[in-house]
Scaffold this active site. Structure first.
Site, short mmCIF file in Angstrom:
data_model
loop_
_atom_site.label_atom_id
_atom_site.label_comp_id
_atom_site.label_asym_id
_atom_site.label_seq_id
_atom_site.Cartn_x
_atom_site.Cartn_y
_atom_site.Cartn_z
N HIS A 88 0.94 -1.10 0.11
CA HIS A 88 -0.27 -0.03 -0.36
C HIS A 88 1.06 1.09 -0.17
O HIS A 88 1.29 1.33 1.04
CB HIS A 88 -0.68 -0.27 1.11
CG HIS A 88 -1.88 1.16 1.68
ND1 HIS A 88 -2.57 1.63 0.95
CD2 HIS A 88 -1.93 2.08 2.29
CE1 HIS A 88 -3.12 2.86 0.61
NE2 HIS A 88 -2.95 3.11 1.99
N ASP A 90 0.85 5.14 -0.71
CA ASP A 90 -0.03 6.08 -0.15
C ASP A 90 0.78 7.81 -0.80
O ASP A 90 2.05 7.88 -1.17
CB ASP A 90 0.53 6.64 0.86
CG ASP A 90 -0.27 5.95 2.17
OD1 ASP A 90 -1.69 6.34 2.28
OD2 ASP A 90 0.14 5.66 3.37
N ASP A 212 -8.13 1.83 2.40
CA ASP A 212 -7.40 2.37 3.36
C ASP A 212 -7.90 3.26 4.17
O ASP A 212 -8.01 4.60 4.95
CB ASP A 212 -5.94 3.23 3.25
CG ASP A 212 -5.36 3.75 4.40
OD1 ASP A 212 -5.21 3.45 5.80
OD2 ASP A 212 -3.79 4.52 4.40
N HIS A 456 -6.50 9.62 -1.08
CA HIS A 456 -7.26 9.57 0.43
C HIS A 456 -5.85 10.38 2.41
O HIS A 456 -7.14 10.28 2.43
CB HIS A 456 -7.54 8.32 1.04
CG HIS A 456 -5.94 6.92 1.53
ND1 HIS A 456 -6.03 6.83 -0.33
CD2 HIS A 456 -5.18 6.88 2.31
CE1 HIS A 456 -4.74 5.56 0.41
NE2 HIS A 456 -4.78 5.79 1.67
#
Length: 676
Positions: A88, A90, A212, A456
């Site tokens: 994951h 970001d 997430d 996000h």
């Protein structure tokens, strides 16, 4: 004559260009449960599910799961464990997107995306059974452009072999609360177009993956359904909702995102059991401290039997809450696989010894293979029709502050979204009117900046300050690039109708919100108002000016009603020494669909003073009498002394209620469960 201009896009999507004349020399959805402490994930909630039950089918899932992937024959009672290696990444959070990609500024967080992709590709090529999924095309795009032709061919082979699978495949994993659907579609289109152009139809993602974001919107599910995804998986749901779903075996469901679209918006949705991290005690990444698989019996600390037994226990812990004999286990978390060899070497061993034990069948897989396998089971699922908002990870800990965090960035993002739509529209004219040598500008920078900003941890406001500054900087760079494109097109369009007029040099006013605009602070200037939407609109235009006796002349040569209002002392203090305007001019007109109008603002001449409108477009309240606003259906009364609403009356029923409007504030938490 030099002509300077101002252009801006307001929140209604209107493009205003001011030109001042200066005498001198412009199908299925998946929810994820609480994430592990290692990745900082939490559980997120939803309203109670609908009592209805739904079966689900999409044409792309008709093919049966292939045995070559390790999936056991249909009807076998063994639990089928789908191992999904992933990371994951970001697109900005504690570090900027550039810092994350290169692995810079590791005093904040040790994370480098380029090393993840480098080592994963190498490890996948060693074993055709290994798989990996990737989400954030903003990073993959950068990495791809740095690779040799040989490496690109290897990656294409891995994608073709279904070892490397794109899931979601937007530019980022967008927020679902602070974003506008228009910007979501744009950022998804950017990523999906990259996949299509470089890897073809077979690489088209079938599964949406929002592991997430801090809560999930039914509108997002509807968008994914209309985009053609077969499944939707996420990790964060409300702690209470998660407990309820575990108790009722409803961790997988059909989510109907839109009441108007009905079954067309249905998405098979799944909540991940262990969040988006690996099962407890089985994180093999270099940042974890769980023991590796030590399988040489001649050495000390041989642990295969114990590790297999514990893993089968973890499988059982999850399997009892799901309705088929298939379960999906994610192996990965935030920025993991920077040393992919370490992870895959231990996963290979774990799969080998678990399968040798024989209780369960464990194999490398992907979310799309999992969706196919679950579909084969022919189950009926509960139907959900509302949001997974708000999200709380424990009592009194609701993740709702980000709905309004960093309002300046949120507002600027909306402004740039509107400006991007204008830029894309006028770019079509730009490409058809100007030669290739003249076309030096494009919407690409703003597209990329806007796509990154939908992440996000971006528009949501949950990032560090220097990261928020980086997002705003990227938006500004893209906006300036689009301004130059828009200026050229508007200049061309304006010149078409009067070739004798001087060439328009547009200046864009970016500080009009604090009553600063050098282009309009002169005694005479033109204003171009462009309407980018497909219907005519009426719009109140306001601009800072330095003169009081001004009139507005419309395209027909007739005076347009206007009013000049003095700036308040607070307005002047806010702008400081940045401008010299002492008033704001207001005027109202209707702008045609996908069209523009040009206005002249000039000092009122003695001969034309009779034509100048002194009709007020605004209401100036004097005295202390109450103010009444009546639209024929509702009557609102405002206290003449305070300006606050005091009563509301329904004109149809005659019912009137008294109201008391107050403004309050509260102490927030300083963090670490300590009240401020």
């Amino acid at each position: 004559v030099n002509i300077c201009a101002l252009a801006m896009v307001d929140l209604c999507g209107l493009l205003l260009a001011c030109i001042c004349c200066l005498l001198a020399g412009g199908g299925w959805s998946v929810s994820l449960a609480a994430a592990t402490a290692a990745n900082g994930g939490r559980a997120k909630g939803e309203a109670p599910s609908s009592p209805h039950a739904e079966s689900f089918s999409r044409s792309s899932m008709d093919a049966s799961a292939s045995d070559s992937y390790g999936y056991s024959a249909a009807g076998e009672d063994k639990i089928q464990v789908h191992v999904v290696p992933h990371t994951h990444d970001d697109v900005g959070w504690l570090k900027t997107v550039d810092e994350y990609y290169y692995g810079a500024n590791n005093s904040i967080q040790r994370a480098g995306v380029q090393y993840i992709l480098d080592t994963v590709v190498t490890e996948l090529s060693k074993n055709p059974n290994r798989t990996f999924i990737y989400v954030e095309i903003a990073y993959f795009y950068r990495w791809w452009n740095e690779q040799s032709n040989e490496t690109k061919e290897l990656v294409k082979k891995l994608v073709s072999n279904k070892q490397l699978e794109f899931v979601n495949a937007g530019w980022c994993m967008n927020d679902e609360a602070s974003t506008h659907y228009n910007a979501i579609v744009d950022q998804m289109s950017l990523g999906l177009r990259f996949v299509q152009e470089n890897f073809g139809d077979e690489a088209r993602p079938r599964v949406a993956w929002h592991i997430d974001p801090f809560g999930h919107s039914a509108e997002q599910a509807a968008l994914f359904a209309k985009m053609g995804y077969d499944g939707f998986f996420f990790a964060r749901i409300d702690y209470g909702d998660r407990d309820n779903r575990l108790g009722n075996k409803e961790m997988e469901l059909v989510w109907r995102g839109s009441p108007s679209l009905g079954s067309q918006s249905d998405m098979f949705t799944g909540v991940l059991f262990y969040g988006y991290g690996p099962p407890p005690d089985f994180c093999f990444d270099q940042g974890c401290s769980d023991p590796p698989i030590q399988d040489d019996p001649n050495l000390f600390d041989y642990n295969v039997d114990d590790r297999v037994k514990l893993f089968i226990q973890r499988v059982g812990d999850q399997a009892i809450f799901y309705n088929t004999n298939n379960i999906m286990m994610t192996f990965g978390s935030d920025f993991q696989y920077q040393n992919a060899l370490q992870v895959y070497k231990n996963l290979d061993k774990l799969i080998k010894y678990v399968n040798a034990e024989g209780t369960v069948n464990m194999f490398y897989s992907t979310p799309s293979r999992y969706v196919d396998a679950v579909h084969q089971a022919g189950k009926t699922w509960t139907l959900k029709t509302d949001d997974f908002f708000p999200y709380a990870d424990n009592p009194y800990a609701f993740w709702t502050g980000y709905f309004t965090s960093r309002p300046a960035l949120k507002g600027y993002t909306r402004l740039c979204n509107n400006y991007l739509q204008v830029c894309k529209q006028l770019e079509v004219i730009y490409g058809s009117v100007f030669s290739s040598k003249e076309r030096k500008h494009s919407s690409v920078k703003l597209k990329h900046a806007m796509a990154i900003d939908q992440h996000h941890d971006a528009v949501s406001g949950t990032e560090k300050q220097h990261v928020a500054d980086d997002y705003a900087k990227r938006l500004h760079i893209g906006q300036v690039e689009c301004e130059q494109l828009v200026a050229m097109v508007l200049r061309n369009l304006s010149g078409r109708y009067d070739h004798d007029r001087p060439r328009l040099e547009l200046q864009f006013c970016e500080l009009a919100n604090i009553s600063v605009c050098p282009a309009s602070e002169n005694n005479s200037f033109n204003v171009i108002v462009y309407n980018p939407i497909g219907r005519g609109i009426q719009r109140l235009v306001q601009l800072p000016v330095s003169a009081d006796g001004l009139e507005v002349i419309g395209p027909s040569g007739k005076t347009v009603a206007s009013q000049v209002v003095p700036l308040s002392t607070k307005d002047k203090l806010l702008r400081g020494r940045k401008g010299i305007a002492n008033s704001t001019i207001f005027f109202w007109d209707e702008i045609p669909a996908l069209g523009f109008k040009t206005y002249l603002v000039r000092p009122v001449s003695k001969t034309g003073s009779a034509r100048s409108s002194s009709k007020s477009l605004l209401y100036k309240h004097e005295g202390s009498d109450d103010i009444v606003v009546d639209n024929g259906a509702v009557v609102l009364t405002f206290d003449g002394s305070t300006g606050r609403v005091s009563s509301m009356k329904n004109s149809l029923s005659g019912v009137q209620v008294s109201l008391d409007q107050t403004f309050l504030w509260w102490n927030s938490s300083d963090g670490h469960n300590v009240n401020s």
